[in-house]
Design an enzyme around this catalytic site. Structure first.
Site, mmCIF file in Angstrom:
data_model
loop_
_atom_site.group_PDB
_atom_site.id
_atom_site.type_symbol
_atom_site.label_atom_id
_atom_site.label_comp_id
_atom_site.label_asym_id
_atom_site.label_seq_id
_atom_site.Cartn_x
_atom_site.Cartn_y
_atom_site.Cartn_z
ATOM 1 N N ASN A 1 -3.336 -4.161 -0.834
ATOM 2 C CA ASN A 1 -2.468 -3.445 0.102
ATOM 3 C C ASN A 1 -2.599 -1.957 -0.232
ATOM 4 O OD1 ASN A 1 -0.389 -2.319 1.545
ATOM 5 N ND2 ASN A 1 1.259 -3.399 0.468
ATOM 6 N N LYS B 1 -1.442 0.565 1.321
ATOM 7 C CA LYS B 1 -0.250 1.349 1.684
ATOM 8 C C LYS B 1 -0.665 2.637 2.419
ATOM 9 C CE LYS B 1 2.240 -0.978 -1.934
ATOM 10 N NZ LYS B 1 3.322 -1.014 -2.889
ATOM 11 N N HIS C 1 7.092 -6.873 3.975
ATOM 12 C CA HIS C 1 6.938 -6.213 2.673
ATOM 13 C C HIS C 1 8.252 -5.524 2.300
ATOM 14 C CE1 HIS C 1 5.633 -3.428 -0.417
ATOM 15 N NE2 HIS C 1 4.587 -4.220 -0.589
ATOM 16 N N GLU D 1 8.916 -2.763 1.056
ATOM 17 C CA GLU D 1 9.039 -1.356 1.476
ATOM 18 C C GLU D 1 9.447 -1.274 2.947
ATOM 19 O OE1 GLU D 1 5.217 -0.070 0.020
ATOM 20 O OE2 GLU D 1 5.967 -0.325 -2.021
ATOM 21 N N GLU E 1 7.032 -11.191 -4.342
ATOM 22 C CA GLU E 1 6.939 -9.860 -4.945
ATOM 23 C C GLU E 1 8.327 -9.383 -5.352
ATOM 24 O OE1 GLU E 1 3.206 -7.658 -3.503
ATOM 25 O OE2 GLU E 1 4.751 -7.312 -2.007
ATOM 26 N N GLY F 1 5.122 -1.345 -7.962
ATOM 27 C CA GLY F 1 4.841 0.062 -8.214
ATOM 28 C C GLY F 1 5.532 0.619 -9.446
ATOM 29 N N SER G 1 2.880 -4.889 -9.603
ATOM 30 C CA SER G 1 2.194 -4.330 -10.772
ATOM 31 C C SER G 1 1.147 -5.269 -11.363
ATOM 32 C CB SER G 1 3.209 -3.893 -11.846
ATOM 33 O OG SER G 1 4.053 -2.873 -11.337
HETATM 34 P P1 PGA Z 1 1.889 -2.766 -6.787
HETATM 35 O O1 PGA Z 1 2.290 -3.113 -5.266
HETATM 36 O O2 PGA Z 1 0.743 -3.646 -7.143
HETATM 37 O O3 PGA Z 1 1.506 -1.302 -6.734
HETATM 38 O O4 PGA Z 1 3.090 -3.019 -7.609
HETATM 39 C C1 PGA Z 1 2.310 -4.440 -4.824
HETATM 40 C C2 PGA Z 1 2.696 -4.501 -3.372
HETATM 41 O O5 PGA Z 1 3.485 -3.664 -2.926
HETATM 42 O O6 PGA Z 1 2.227 -5.379 -2.632
#
Ligand code: PGA
Length: 260
Positions: free
Chosen positions: A10, A12, A102, A104, A175, A181, A220
């Site tokens: 992803n 982003k 997601h 976010e 997640e 992140g 992460s």
């Molecule tokens: P990350 O993000 O690996 O940077 O923690 C995962 C995601 O948002 O799918």
């Protein structure tokens, strides 16, 4: 049936068109030969920003080995919905699937469970794959309510689907929000426990189809922790954010999932 194993990057809101194309090209160049075009080992997906979809497309199926995903999708097929990108538009651009729900999108853009459910249904009806994201915030885990929270999100998104809709085009991604992140990965035991709970919920509600769906972990995931997470059991691959922007790290994660 063996469940499909997936590693999906992803990207982003990162990478302009040039760097996006270069990363896709580099990934394809670095995939070990046995993984190219092999469905049984691991399927590799990328989810670039909308504006870079066309430049990475030559590296994606059917022309190349990668599966092309969008990071989101509209909740309706078409109409007066300014700013939205519907599933038909994505398919027209060569996209095979979309990430839905997601954290976010939920936290920063106010997407409710009801919107997530509409997006999922609309994308499936149009023929897209869907990566449905679920996961609890830190305060929910601290209060010990993480399982109820995640199963509630699953129920809200999936409960109204016709029984035969939980087919191979539905992929679940667990997640935990506190791991995204942040550098704080769930322990393999915590991740495996939640995956096991999601699995039993899917079986309860969808029978055999619930046993066959892939459940990915995200939050992460790095080259250094992918192998121990995949070994934890009931984890069918990863949804990767930050580490998917680094070619070597992402390839190493793919290798961990593919195994020797
Ligand atoms: P990350 O993000 O690996 O940077 O923690 C995962 C995601 O948002 O799918």
């Amino acid at each position: 049936m063996t469940r499909a194993r997936w590693v999906i990057g992803n990207w982003k809101q990162n990478l302009l068109r040039g760097p996006a194309e270069a990363l896709a090209r580099g990934l394809v160049g670095g995939l070990p030969d046995p993984l190219i075009d092999s469905d049984d080992k691991v399927k590799v997906g990328i989810a670039p920003g909308y504006m870079a979809l066309d430049v990475v497309r030559p590296w994606c199926r059917p022309a190349g080995p990668l599966f092309l995903f969008a990071q989101d999708v509209g909740a309706q097929e078409s109409g007066a919905f300014t700013g939205e990108v519907g599933p038909g538009m994505l398919i027209d651009a060569g996209v095979r699937g979309a990430i839905v729900g997601h954290s976010e999108r939920r936290a920063l853009f106010g997407e409710s469970d009801a919107v997530v459910s509409r997006k999922l249904r609309c994308a499936l009806d149009a023929g897209l794959r869907v990566v449905l994201c679920v996961g609890e915030p830190l305060e929910v885990r601290a209060a010990g309510d993480h399982e109820a929270h995640v199963l509630g999100q699953l129920a809200a998104a999936l409960a109204n689907l016709p029984e035969d809709s939980l087919n191979h085009r539905v992929i679940i991604a667990y997640e935990p929000v506190w791991a995204i992140g942040t550098g704080n990965t769930a322990t393999p035991d915590d991740a495996a426990a939640m995956h096991g709970r999601i699995r039993s919920w899917l079986r309860e509600h969808f029978g055999a189809a619930g046993s066959d769906r892939s459940i990915l972990y995200g939050g992460s995931v790095k080259a250094s922790n992918a192998a121990e997470l995949i070994a934890a059991g009931d984890i069918d691959g990863f949804l990767v954010g930050g580490a998917s922007l680094e070619q070597a790290a992402f390839l190493s994660i793919i290798q961990s999932v593919a195994g020797p």
